[in-house]
Design a protein around this motif. Structure first.
Motif, PDB file in Angstrom:
ATOM      1  N   ALA A 126     116.466  56.073  36.991  1.00 34.54           N
ATOM      2  CA  ALA A 126     115.665  57.268  36.711  1.00 34.54           C
ATOM      3  C   ALA A 126     115.927  57.838  35.319  1.00 34.54           C
ATOM      4  CB  ALA A 126     115.956  58.322  37.770  1.00 34.54           C
ATOM      5  N   ASP A 127     116.922  57.352  34.620  1.00 34.75           N
ATOM      6  CA  ASP A 127     117.335  57.971  33.349  1.00 34.75           C
ATOM      7  C   ASP A 127     116.177  58.097  32.356  1.00 34.75           C
ATOM      8  OD1 ASP A 127     119.873  58.193  34.326  1.00 34.75           O
ATOM      9  OD2 ASP A 127     120.763  56.610  33.081  1.00 34.75           O
ATOM     10  N   ALA A 128     115.468  56.986  32.136  1.00 36.57           N
ATOM     11  CA  ALA A 128     114.398  56.984  31.134  1.00 36.57           C
ATOM     12  C   ALA A 128     113.271  57.938  31.520  1.00 36.57           C
ATOM     13  CB  ALA A 128     113.849  55.562  30.958  1.00 36.57           C
ATOM     14  N   GLY A 129     112.938  57.946  32.799  1.00 34.14           N
ATOM     15  CA  GLY A 129     111.859  58.814  33.279  1.00 34.14           C
ATOM     16  C   GLY A 129     112.177  60.294  33.131  1.00 34.14           C
ATOM     17  N   VAL A 130     113.435  60.632  33.316  1.00 29.41           N
ATOM     18  CA  VAL A 130     113.844  62.033  33.166  1.00 29.41           C
ATOM     19  C   VAL A 130     113.646  62.470  31.707  1.00 29.41           C
ATOM     20  CG1 VAL A 130     115.758  63.679  33.331  1.00 29.41           C
ATOM     21  CG2 VAL A 130     115.475  61.934  35.093  1.00 29.41           C
ATOM     22  N   ILE A 131     114.034  61.612  30.776  1.00 32.39           N
ATOM     23  CA  ILE A 131     113.856  61.912  29.344  1.00 32.39           C
ATOM     24  C   ILE A 131     112.366  62.005  29.001  1.00 32.39           C
ATOM     25  CG2 ILE A 131     114.271  61.083  26.987  1.00 32.39           C
ATOM     26  CD1 ILE A 131     116.830  61.943  28.417  1.00 32.39           C
ATOM     27  N   GLU A 132     111.588  61.061  29.549  1.00 33.64           N
ATOM     28  CA  GLU A 132     110.147  61.030  29.289  1.00 33.64           C
ATOM     29  C   GLU A 132     109.471  62.324  29.740  1.00 33.64           C
ATOM     30  OE1 GLU A 132     108.810  56.812  30.168  1.00 33.64           O
ATOM     31  OE2 GLU A 132     107.059  57.978  30.797  1.00 33.64           O
ATOM     32  N   ALA A 133     110.007  62.939  30.776  1.00 31.48           N
ATOM     33  CA  ALA A 133     109.386  64.138  31.355  1.00 31.48           C
ATOM     34  C   ALA A 133     109.281  65.281  30.347  1.00 31.48           C
ATOM     35  CB  ALA A 133     110.170  64.588  32.584  1.00 31.48           C
ATOM     36  N   TYR A 134     110.151  65.306  29.362  1.00 32.65           N
ATOM     37  CA  TYR A 134     110.082  66.342  28.332  1.00 32.65           C
ATOM     38  C   TYR A 134     108.733  66.298  27.610  1.00 32.65           C
ATOM     39  CZ  TYR A 134     115.057  67.547  28.567  1.00 32.65           C
ATOM     40  OH  TYR A 134     116.291  67.993  28.963  1.00 32.65           O
TER      41      TYR A 134
END
Ligand code: GDP
Ligand code: MG
Length: 163
Positions: A126-134
């Motif tokens: 989930a790491d990349a998706g959390v960053i993408e959410a910004y």
């Protein structure tokens, strides 16, 4: 003072899982409540010392002839107008999709308060998706795992000042 929180987002991101976790077994009255259709489930939520009404936008998951986008817009607008706070949920494993961006636009224009949640947040996938959410322009995402009950403390900290 109490408030109403609407959980919105595209199908399959985990809205109902969070709804069920917040409401537990206190769903019994839902069918008796006037003005609540099967598209919007309403329940009494509890999160630590907070008590509030939570709305799950369930209607998008049902198959009908109408397009997802059309239903999404109508249902989301209804939920947003009923709510003091919207919890906009994305799937952190999937990252931000075009459908998510449509939701974000509706919420930016219409919602009083938006809390962004990147769900399915357990584990490194989930790491990349959390960053993408910004990139949705809705502020800092809360990393949640509705299924595993992780991140609820962060959700609490976001809700508390608005309660
Ligand atoms: P909704 O369509 O947005 O209401 O999503 P649901 O709550 O029905 O969940 C869709 C699927 O995602 C189900 O299979 C859930 O078990 C799963 N799910 C929900 N939350 C999580 C989570 O935090 N982590 C993972 N890995 N799966 C989840
Ligand atoms: Mg659902």
């Amino acid at each position: 003072m109490s408030f109403t929180l609407a959980i919105v987002g595209r199908p399959n991101v985990g809205k109902s899982t969070l709804f069920n976790r917040l409401v537990g077994k206190r769903l019994a009255l839902v069918d008796d409540q006037p003005g609540v259709t099967r598209d919007l489930r309403e329940g009494d939520a509890r999160l630590a010392d907070l008590r509030f009404t939570v709305i799950d936008t369930a209607g998008l998951e049902e198959a009908t002839d109408e397009s997802l986008q059309g239903r999404m817009r109508k249902l989301t607008e209804r939920a947003v107008d009923m709510a003091d706070i919207c919890l906009f949920m994305i799937d952190a494993r999937a990252g931000v999709t075009t459908t998510d961006e449509v939701f974000a636009e509706i919420l930016r224009k219409r919602a009083k308060h938006v809390i962004l949640a990147a769900n399915k947040g357990e584990g490194a996938a989930a790491d990349a998706g959390v960053i993408e959410a910004y990139s949705l322009g809705l502020g800092e995402p809360i990393r949640l795992s509705a299924e595993h009950g992780e991140g609820l403390n962060d959700l609490y900290l976001h809700l508390m000042p608005l309660a």
